[in-house]
Design a protein around this motif. Structure first.
Motif, mmCIF file in Angstrom:
data_model
loop_
_atom_site.group_PDB
_atom_site.id
_atom_site.type_symbol
_atom_site.label_atom_id
_atom_site.label_comp_id
_atom_site.label_asym_id
_atom_site.label_seq_id
_atom_site.Cartn_x
_atom_site.Cartn_y
_atom_site.Cartn_z
ATOM 1 N N ASP A 223 -23.986 -52.409 23.370
ATOM 2 C CA ASP A 223 -22.740 -52.022 24.029
ATOM 3 C C ASP A 223 -21.533 -52.660 23.334
ATOM 4 O OD1 ASP A 223 -21.386 -50.685 26.245
ATOM 5 O OD2 ASP A 223 -20.939 -52.701 26.977
ATOM 6 N N GLU A 228 -26.014 -47.293 17.132
ATOM 7 C CA GLU A 228 -26.666 -46.031 17.472
ATOM 8 C C GLU A 228 -27.924 -46.252 18.302
ATOM 9 O OE1 GLU A 228 -25.564 -42.876 16.949
ATOM 10 O OE2 GLU A 228 -23.762 -43.987 16.389
ATOM 11 N N LYS A 250 -28.294 -44.465 21.937
ATOM 12 C CA LYS A 250 -26.950 -44.156 22.420
ATOM 13 C C LYS A 250 -26.859 -42.712 22.898
ATOM 14 C CE LYS A 250 -22.129 -44.817 20.965
ATOM 15 N NZ LYS A 250 -21.275 -45.184 19.805
ATOM 16 N N TYR A 255 -26.529 -46.225 27.074
ATOM 17 C CA TYR A 255 -27.778 -46.440 26.333
ATOM 18 C C TYR A 255 -28.976 -46.258 27.261
ATOM 19 C CZ TYR A 255 -24.993 -48.253 22.476
ATOM 20 O OH TYR A 255 -24.104 -48.371 21.441
#
Length: 670
Positions: A223, A228, A250, A255
């Motif tokens: 975060d 990715e 992501k 997530y």
């Protein structure tokens, strides 16, 4: 005329044969359990309500149809009382023997309520009510280890443990005779039905607490950096048991566990500098005379190899480094020069060592979808003049995180490379049907002399090198950072895969761990900056728990065989069966309750009613987790589970209070 009168019996017989058929009766799916037998996934029963309006006698039907229609309308709240009355009466008048009253699924408590309604109270054979069982998969810990637990759909496709062990979890379906009738089908109970054999439970190696720490630590870094995806694997060194496996990818909403990057093809990438462990292992095996104090001139940080320029991360270069410092500072040029010096004329020998370490083979992991390593050979058409030095620093080769971790674990395990496992047992209740233990893949990946050098270098990375930011004063960590450039459209771009792999405590390894952070954004994108802190947070938690387990042990207490068993609350039938099995006296009187509480009474147990009332919060304290989930779910309550254990210690909503369906009840295990 001919068909009806002369050939009629023949066609009636054929029609009946085609109308009667066998249909599967699905087995209850087994549970997935953690290492301490907390439930990670279980199946809870729900029902669809169907009806054969032709079964009930005229007086029963006529006297009850209006009340039944009213109750259905109030219960489902979607159609009017007149709609249900007309639907039922029209079906009876036209001789339809099957109608589905509503497609909405109901729970067990609702089913019990409906069995007391007019007409329905006569049962299936005299009233015509049909409760079609539908099971739903429930995960008490929510999204925790969601992708590792996995799923399986109606087409038998899926992922994770649900898919990999579907043959054991699914059980064996039974079958029963059904008759095709207008609007659907109706079961015929003629004694030929075959009961389903319910699925086995599987006990995993996952530690819920460590899994929770791994996911939280990973999420915070993802975060913060906008990466990715990321993954973490924590494994016991000696046993190969995976205690945590977190995968977060992501999405637009944040997530989630969308793919198992730790094991599968999407997580198979160029490992970068974590691969330097394998290169140095090959070097020391091939040239044991090389000492950690030998020096390498890395120059100004730029080094030409054929028609390419290799560089180090430090502007201006490191100059002269010892072999140990080359590894600690992760100097690409230093590793490349060592490879050229010792393998420049024997490039196949380098690849042979990698193959000897098992890096060209899969691990035979228990879960489906393990990626196959990609390892070049000098005989390949795409082996270039720069391939040797490129491979040595973790490029032009691909491994999954689990495969990289297995090599680090071998170094921690005195050179013994073992197969990681995530499932320990397949069980039917308390009976173990099959047990699994790790398999040795390589008795000795390298010599003891090489191991000593490697361990000293790995500890040096944390003490003095690229991961000194995670150095601990309480215990020693050994590991290696990695930062590999990503490839897009066939070219290397300025996006990175950051990693850290290692083990702890370094002087007596208990756990090995790897962390991958893919494509982090911002200034700090190196493995030491983003991946190593995740390792440290998980290591701190694991080490603290390990210390707690090593408190001085009290003198062994001889068990009192006369003591009473730990029974607190649950199903009356289940508890009576347990007591009868062990020969324990019980007092139940003429009790007709399904759920009871237990209290000792001299050398016996007394059962007291613990009724579950509609729209009231039930009392589930002392119950097993599965019983509690069953009861609370049937009361339309959302359930959150906290803690680890087999029984409910506390519940957030007081028993007997009115249920607010907009609220969630939290139960705490002990």
């Amino acid at each position: 005329m001919y068909i009806q009168f002369l050939d009629g019996e023949k066609w009636k017989s054929i029609s009946k044969e085609r109308r009667i058929y066998y249909k599967p009766v699905f087995a209850t799916r087994g549970n997935i359990l953690s290492d301490n037998e907390s439930i990670l996934a279980t199946s809870l029963p729900f029902y669809r309500v169907a009806f054969d309006p032709t079964v009930a006698k005229a007086e029963v039907f006529n006297s009850g149809v209006d009340s039944l229609a009213m109750l259905l309308s109030r219960f489902y709240g979607d159609k009017s009382e007149e709609y249900y009355r007309r639907k039922i009466k029209n079906a009876r008048h036209s001789g339809r023997r099957y109608i589905r009253l509503n497609s909405r699924q109901i729970n067990y408590q609702d089913k019990k309520l409906m069995t007391r309604w007019p007409i329905f109270r006569e049962g299936k054979n005299r009233g015509g009510v049909i409760f079609e069982k539908v099971e739903k998969r429930f995960k008490p810990f929510g999204i925790l280890a969601e992708r590792t637990i996995g799923f399986i759909n109606e087409d038998k496709n899926g992922a994770g443990l649900e898919y990999s062990f579907n043959g054991d979890l699914a059980g064996t379906d039974g079958e029963a005779l059904f008759e095709r009738i207008a609007g659907g089908s109706k079961p015929i109970y003629d004694g030929t039905e075959v009961k389903p054999q319910h699925g086995y439970d599987i006990k995993t190696t996952i530690d819920i607490n460590l899994q929770d720490v791994a996911e939280n630590a990973l999420y915070k870094v993802l975060d913060k950096t906008g990466a990715e995806y990321g993954c973490v694997i924590l494994m016991e060194v000696k046993t190969g048991e995976i205690k945590a496996m977190a995968n977060l990818g992501k999405t637009k909403g944040g997530y989630i566990e969308d793919y198992n990057y730790a094991v599968g093809n999407q997580g198979r990438t160029e490992p970068g500098s974590t691969f330097k462990l394998a290169s140095m292992m090959a070097l020391f095996e091939h040239a044991p005379e090389v000492k950690l104090t030998d020096t390498v001139d890395t120059g100004d940080g730029r080094y030409r190899i054929k028609n390419t320029i290799m560089s180090d991360s430090k502007i201006g270069g490191y100059g002269v480094l010892t072999v140990k410092e080359v590894f600690e500072k992760s100097s690409n040029i230093g590793v490349a020069k060592l490879m050229e010096q010792h393998f420049g004329n024997e490039q196949q020998a380098y690849v042979n060592y990698l193959n000897q370490f098992g890096l060209n083979s899969t691990l035979g992991f228990q879960m489906e979808g393990e990626a196959r390593p990609y390892m070049k050979s000098p005989q390949d058409k795409n082996w270039y003049g720069t391939t040797l030095t490129s491979m040595a620093i973790g490029y032009e080769t691909k491994l999954s995180p689990l495969q990289t971790l297995a090599l680090y674990n071998a170094v921690a395990n005195n050179g013994v490379k073992i197969q990681p496992i995530i499932v320990k047992e397949i069980r039917k209740a308390d009976d173990v049907i099959q047990s699994f233990s790790t398999r040795v893949l390589n008795e000795k990946v390298c010599s003891d002399a090489t191991l000593k050098k490697l361990r000293e270098m790995l500890e040096g990375v944390v003490e003095h090198g690229t991961a000194k930011n995670i150095r601990s004063t309480d215990y020693k960590i050994a590991g290696k950072t990695g930062t590999a450039r990503k490839v897009k459209d066939g070219r290397y771009v300025r996006e990175y895969s950051a990693s850290f792999a290692g083990y702890f405590p370094a002087d007596n390894p208990k756990y090995s761990c790897i962390v991958i952070i893919d494509s982090p954004k911002g200034v700090n994108v190196y493995g030491g900056d983003v991946a190593a802190p995740v390792f440290k947070e998980l290591a701190d938690k694991a080490y603290a728990r390990d210390l707690a387990m090593h408190k001085p042990m009290q003198a062994r207490v001889v068990p009192d065989k006369e003591s009473m068993p730990v029974l607190q609350a649950g199903s009356l039938d289940d508890l009576k069966m347990i007591c009868n099995t062990i020969g324990l006296s019980t007092h139940t009187g003429n009790m007709d309750e399904e759920w009871v509480r237990v209290s000792p009474k001299r050398r016996s147990l007394e059962f007291k009613p613990n009724p579950v009332l509609q729209n009231k919060v039930p009392d589930v304290e002392g119950m097993t987790l599965r019983d509690a989930l069953f009861i609370l779910g049937n009361q339309h309550l959302e359930v959150k589970v906290q803690g680890v254990g087999k029984r409910v210690k506390k519940q957030s909503m007081a028993p007997g209070t009115d249920i607010d369906k907009d609220k969630t009840i939290t139960i705490i295990l002990s």
